[in-house]
Design a protein around this motif. Structure first.
Motif: not given
Length: 132
Positions: A106-127
């Motif tokens: 469960l912790r790994a799944q939550n971390m993977a999802e959070m990291f993916f969304y945060k990486i996408e956020y930074f790639r999209n210039g904060g959007r």
């Protein structure tokens, strides 16, 4: 057939981390990303991962720091996170059974999802992707 036991101590954490990262390093999809980023620093990375999971699962506070920043600029997409999760889940299921094993997944799944969304956020210039 050996009955699987739950994660109980640091030796179990080390078995989990070592087994998982052996598979990761050899994986065709995510192995090159990890090997490029970590280079010859695998021993220190594994030590950091022992402390991270020891803190998360055993509540023995040996890890300090922020796990996200080293991942911020990795060349990864959703399929990389999916593969990471597949290997992690397979590793847990092959080695352990119990409440902490389920908590680890469960912790790994939550971390993977959070990291993916945060990486996408930074790639999209904060959007995020929900913004037009």
């Amino acid at each position: 057939m050996t009955q699987l036991a739950d994660i109980k101590n640091l030796d179990d954490i080390k078995l989990l981390v070592d087994t998982f990262y052996t598979k990761v390093r050899e994986d065709e999809l995510i192995g090159p990303v990890f090997n490029e980023k970590i280079g010859n620093q695998w021993p220190s990375h594994l030590e950091r991962m022992y402390r991270f999971w020891q803190t998360i699962l055993l509540e023995e506070h040996t890890y300090s720091g922020s796990p996200f920043p080293p991942h911020k600029h990795l060349p990864v997409a959703k399929e990389h996170f999916n593969r990471w999760m597949e290997i992690f889940t397979e590793t847990i299921n092959n080695l352990f059974k119990g409440a902490l094993a389920e908590e680890a997944k469960l912790r790994a799944q939550n971390m993977a999802e959070m990291f993916f969304y945060k990486i996408e956020y930074f790639r999209n210039g904060g959007r995020n992707f929900f913004e037009s």
